[in-house]
Write a protein that holds these residues in place. Structure first.
Motif, mmCIF file in Angstrom:
data_model
loop_
_atom_site.group_PDB
_atom_site.id
_atom_site.type_symbol
_atom_site.label_atom_id
_atom_site.label_comp_id
_atom_site.label_asym_id
_atom_site.label_seq_id
_atom_site.Cartn_x
_atom_site.Cartn_y
_atom_site.Cartn_z
ATOM 1 N N GLN A 60 0.839 -1.190 0.000
ATOM 2 C CA GLN A 60 0.000 0.000 0.000
ATOM 3 C C GLN A 60 0.881 1.250 0.000
ATOM 4 O O GLN A 60 1.927 1.258 0.640
ATOM 5 C CB GLN A 60 -0.861 0.047 1.277
ATOM 6 N N ALA A 89 -8.851 6.424 -0.672
ATOM 7 C CA ALA A 89 -9.214 5.059 -0.275
ATOM 8 C C ALA A 89 -9.194 4.102 -1.466
ATOM 9 O O ALA A 89 -8.813 2.940 -1.330
ATOM 10 C CB ALA A 89 -10.583 5.046 0.398
ATOM 11 N N SER A 90 -9.581 4.587 -2.637
ATOM 12 C CA SER A 90 -9.595 3.711 -3.822
ATOM 13 C C SER A 90 -8.182 3.282 -4.232
ATOM 14 O O SER A 90 -8.015 2.299 -4.941
ATOM 15 C CB SER A 90 -10.290 4.407 -4.991
ATOM 16 N N HIS A 91 -7.167 4.019 -3.773
ATOM 17 C CA HIS A 91 -5.769 3.664 -4.043
ATOM 18 C C HIS A 91 -5.158 2.856 -2.894
ATOM 19 O O HIS A 91 -3.977 2.557 -2.911
ATOM 20 C CB HIS A 91 -4.927 4.917 -4.274
ATOM 21 N N ASN A 92 -5.980 2.578 -1.861
ATOM 22 C CA ASN A 92 -5.540 1.812 -0.698
ATOM 23 C C ASN A 92 -4.466 2.536 0.110
ATOM 24 O O ASN A 92 -3.648 1.901 0.781
ATOM 25 C CB ASN A 92 -5.064 0.419 -1.138
ATOM 26 N N SER A 156 4.099 1.583 -2.726
ATOM 27 C CA SER A 156 3.616 0.249 -2.333
ATOM 28 C C SER A 156 4.725 -0.795 -2.255
ATOM 29 O O SER A 156 4.528 -1.861 -1.678
ATOM 30 C CB SER A 156 2.520 -0.216 -3.296
#
Length: 180
Positions: A60, A89-92, A156
């Motif tokens: 993440q 949030a959509s990209h975590n 990430s």
């Protein structure tokens, strides 16, 4: 000349070496707090008393915010934490706040982190009880934090991609977007 050689020897032995993480299950063998390197892991207690490690969020993108309870701009930044966490949030994305000192300048504890999270409406992002032993202005043995708040942006793959010293919402947003 003697002191120069002594300092050079010290730095060659301790200063610039990356930490070995080859005993972990990660695809890299060393880490540091330098730009472009894999971030070194740490484990601290969060506002609920749980132990949280930086490497828990491998895979993440991460905003790592070093703040103190006595810093006015840290409080301003804290008001944005949940909004940033929700926005990406959509990209975590995970937004991690590491409290270095409480409002008295003392080492923060779990209850202070809980008070901070509650006061600033942080309900889905960890607020961790750290201390100044995590810091090193030269980033040789710790995170280079010379101003509060200080932000690091970790992709990430756990590679440090950027940092911002002080609260600048535009630079923070720009660095976040560079993580994707």
């Amino acid at each position: 000349m003697y002191y120069f050689l002594l300092c050079l020897t010290f730095l060659s032995l301790f200063g610039c070496h990356k930490k070995d993480v080859s005993d972990t299950n990660y695809p890299w063998n060393d880490c540091s707090q330098q730009m472009g390197d894999h971030a070194c892991n740490f484990s601290l207690q969060d506002q609920s008393g749980n132990t949280v490690s930086l490497y828990d969020f491998y895979g993440q993108p991460i905003v790592l915010d070093f703040s103190t309870g006595w810093c006015g701009f840290c409080g301003i930044a804290a008001r944005e934490v949940q909004e940033i966490q929700d926005k990406y949030a959509s990209h975590n994305l995970v937004y991690i706040t590491v409290m270095i000192e409480d409002h008295r300048g003392w080492k923060p504890d779990v209850s202070f982190c809980q008070e901070w999270a509650t006061a600033y409406g942080i309900y889905s992002a960890p607020v961790l009880a750290g201390d100044d032993k995590m810091l090193d202005p030269e980033a040789l043995t710790g995170w280079s934090v010379v101003a509060y708040p200080s932000f690091y942006f970790i992709d990430s793959d756990m590679v440090i991609q950027g940092n911002v010293l002080g609260f600048d919402p535009w630079k923070i947003d720009e660095n976040i977007n560079n993580l994707f």
